[in-house]
Design a protein around this motif. Structure first.
Motif, mmCIF file in Angstrom:
data_model
loop_
_atom_site.group_PDB
_atom_site.id
_atom_site.type_symbol
_atom_site.label_atom_id
_atom_site.label_comp_id
_atom_site.label_asym_id
_atom_site.label_seq_id
_atom_site.Cartn_x
_atom_site.Cartn_y
_atom_site.Cartn_z
ATOM 1 N N GLN A 1 -38.141 6.856 6.447
ATOM 2 C CA GLN A 1 -37.055 7.785 6.768
ATOM 3 C C GLN A 1 -37.559 9.220 6.825
ATOM 4 N N LEU A 2 -38.420 9.541 5.890
ATOM 5 C CA LEU A 2 -38.958 10.903 5.873
ATOM 6 C C LEU A 2 -39.815 11.159 7.111
ATOM 7 N N ARG B 1 -34.950 22.271 -0.346
ATOM 8 C CA ARG B 1 -34.709 22.940 0.927
ATOM 9 C C ARG B 1 -35.926 23.759 1.331
ATOM 10 N N GLY B 2 -36.302 23.636 2.576
ATOM 11 C CA GLY B 2 -37.376 24.478 3.091
ATOM 12 C C GLY B 2 -38.761 23.910 2.877
ATOM 13 N N LYS C 1 -40.543 14.047 12.188
ATOM 14 C CA LYS C 1 -40.742 14.021 13.628
ATOM 15 C C LYS C 1 -39.611 14.767 14.342
ATOM 16 N N LEU C 2 -38.389 14.546 13.856
ATOM 17 C CA LEU C 2 -37.216 15.187 14.470
ATOM 18 C C LEU C 2 -37.255 16.696 14.298
ATOM 19 N N LEU C 3 -37.726 17.135 13.146
ATOM 20 C CA LEU C 3 -37.618 18.553 12.796
ATOM 21 C C LEU C 3 -38.872 19.357 13.106
ATOM 22 N N HIS C 4 -39.909 18.711 13.584
ATOM 23 C CA HIS C 4 -41.118 19.448 13.969
ATOM 24 C C HIS C 4 -41.231 19.462 15.468
ATOM 25 N N PRO C 5 -40.506 20.387 16.086
ATOM 26 C CA PRO C 5 -40.554 20.436 17.548
ATOM 27 C C PRO C 5 -41.927 20.887 18.014
ATOM 28 N N LEU D 1 -40.120 21.164 3.938
ATOM 29 C CA LEU D 1 -40.749 20.582 5.133
ATOM 30 C C LEU D 1 -41.438 21.641 5.983
ATOM 31 N N GLU D 2 -40.934 22.860 5.880
ATOM 32 C CA GLU D 2 -41.558 23.976 6.576
ATOM 33 C C GLU D 2 -42.959 24.235 6.077
ATOM 34 N N ILE E 1 -37.190 16.594 -3.421
ATOM 35 C CA ILE E 1 -37.286 17.370 -2.186
ATOM 36 C C ILE E 1 -36.438 18.623 -2.324
ATOM 37 N N ASP F 1 -30.577 6.164 -0.150
ATOM 38 C CA ASP F 1 -31.443 6.679 0.917
ATOM 39 C C ASP F 1 -32.149 7.963 0.528
ATOM 40 N N ALA G 1 -37.582 11.981 9.908
ATOM 41 C CA ALA G 1 -37.027 13.332 9.767
ATOM 42 C C ALA G 1 -38.076 14.377 10.143
ATOM 43 N N LEU H 1 -34.302 11.085 -1.587
ATOM 44 C CA LEU H 1 -35.627 11.391 -2.098
ATOM 45 C C LEU H 1 -35.457 12.264 -3.326
#
Lengths: 343, 343
Positions: free
Chosen positions: A217-218, A189-190, A223-227, A192-193, A187, A182, A221, A184
């Motif tokens: 999957q990405l 840490r950080g 969508k979940l982490l970009h409030p 996606l910011e 990638i 599953d 993720a 990547l």
């Protein structure tokens, strides 16, 4: 032996006219640490500032093996065929350490390197004053003045280099590949910011379904982490809508060219998004001011490093702090006092 | 009128003996900006340093509404029933701005506030020198010297306060709640980088299945975004194994107490993980040294702020940089020159 330098006005004119040789030598001037050169570099920049700011500045980060060179080679040629002039710059933390350059090799992108409409600048081979990428901003401005309308700044993403590239560009593209299971590859840490567009490369052949699954999957993720911020009406990765940019996740194959059109279209969407509501002006003004303050911090660090007494005290108290014998605040006070900089 | 201060030795002894009044006044001494107090505070700290470092330092971050107070109230009483002494400190960026305190209200945790085995310290009501949380490290050390073996540092996570708390603690807990649809409430960009344990609260009643679903999705995102480093043999969120800590995602109900046992067991696992291979010593030594340098930077900023000519030049060049008329490098050079700090 190098030819003698042109007078400043003529030199500036040649850069403005797109003369690659004049451009290369101007970049070298920016990277020089000689005091006389630094004064001339500043005068040079003062002249060209009105000609800057016109390019679409795109950052590209990805670990070795993600396919950055292959992507830039095929995408760059696509852009040239569509009438763009493309500059490729590298922010390379490894060259800063080793004195050699991983990214600067023009043989990585032979087609692009041979084109009169592309300019590839290897990263500086020596350490430049002010840390990783310190002079990349000036290089970028020079390329804009020389008429390049797409500037790609690439990095392998070691240490803080991704953040540096994000601060230099309008759109940050993160290049990844599907890993085992599953996961990547590439990638960090950080990341996606920082990412504006996420791309999973090598979506071809046997790899296609794995790449598509990784993208799905990405996407979840992201969508979940970009409030959505409280004040946003809606979220959009498409042009024309208000709200917040949700980084899209694409798959492509840099080797076969599949997906390149959609990739470029997505970047255009992001550019269009930035061009609305003064976002680009605000982004670039903020980047420039933050860059200024980070250069001030670099200069202050340098000042402390060059201050014999402060350096000595710092070495001494750092050990005591590490061992829990002195509080960080007391140690900081001692360092500042040694430098004569007590607030 | 306050009672007069005790002589230093006696005061230190009372703190060591767990005297809450002596502790409170010592913390107030740390927060004082009076020069004489700062000297005495340093002498105080020098005496207690050998008694520090023994507590389990836990950070807790979550937006208002995530249920931090309810969690601390029930979890804190559980810890007290198990024989622990619990201190609760707040890093509150809003109190720093407004002069009032959101988090410091003891009425939020009435049961804990009434216990002789708990100590709740509201965040400083005035701006303290050195930015958000500047004196929280000293407060934490004093609580350790006073015999508190669990110290919870909480924050609402505004601005950089989460990163500040992460730098002060051994384990950072991020408290979230399930939102509408697939979303999470309270998640912030960059928080996955910092979190050691992720908790979805309000997993009770009608909310239970939504909370569990959010946890499953977050678990998948964590796995996707936490790549194993090249040198790691395996990844584990369980004790005894080598490798890298993969932040576990828990659900609990702070209101009903369901899941509190597992929550505490998970924190113990993380503590056990840190106690292996010298990780805790390395973590704390690194935190202390980074804190020292951030205090040096704060001091240098303060120096520039207090330097009339540098401040004036900074205001002026910042505008020019914002408008793209001056490069950030040139502006930084001008600011440093105005302060007489050219490297």
């Amino acid at each position: 032996p190098r030819p003698p330098r042109l007078p400043l006005e003529q030199w500036v004119e040649r850069v403005r006219a797109g003369d690659r040789n004049a451009l290369s030598r101007a970049i070298t001037l920016m990277e020089s640490t000689r005091p006389a050169d630094r004064i001339e570099a500043q005068r040079f920049l003062d002249r060209i500032m009105p000609d800057t700011g016109r390019a679409y500045r795109i950052g590209l980060t990805g670990t070795p093996g993600a396919g950055k060179s292959t992507l830039i080679e095929s995408w760059g040629q696509m852009l040239i065929n569509r009438g763009h002039k493309v500059a490729v710059l590298a922010v390379d933390p490894s060259s800063w350490r080793s004195g050699g350059s991983l990214l600067g090799d023009k043989t990585r992108m032979p087609g692009l390197a041979a084109s009169p409409h592309a300019y590839i600048r290897p990263s500086p081979s020596a350490r430049t004053l002010g840390g990783v990428g310190a002079k990349t901003r000036e290089t970028l401005l020079l390329c804009e003045a020389a008429g390049f309308d797409v500037v790609v700044v690439e990095t392998v993403g070691v240490g803080q280099s991704e953040a540096v590239v994000a601060e230099l560009t309008d759109t940050l593209v993160v290049l990844l590949i599907a890993g085992a299971g599953d996961s990547l590859q590439g990638i960090k840490r950080g990341v996606l910011e920082l990412a504006d567009v996420l791309v999973i490369n090598k979506a071809d052949g046997d790899n296609l379904s794995r790449a598509r699954q990784a993208a799905a999957q990405l996407r979840a993720a992201v969508k979940l982490l970009h409030p959505p911020p409280a004040d946003a009406d809606n979220i959009s990765d498409r042009p024309g809508a208000d709200g917040v940019w949700l980084p899209p996740v694409l798959t492509l194959s840099a080797a076969t060219g599949t997906g390149l059109d959609e990739f470029w279209a997505t970047l255009q969407h992001h550019r269009h998004y930035l061009n609305q509501q003064g976002r680009l002006e605000k982004l670039r003004a903020g980047q420039a001011v933050r860059w200024m303050w980070s250069m001030v911090r670099e200069g202050l660090n340098q000042y402390l490093q060059n201050h014999p007494r402060a350096r000595q005290v710092a070495h001494q108290v750092e050990v005591e702090v590490e061992q829990g014998r002195l509080t960080p605040n007391a140690a900081a006070t001692a360092i500042l006092a040694a430098a004569g900089l007590t607030p």
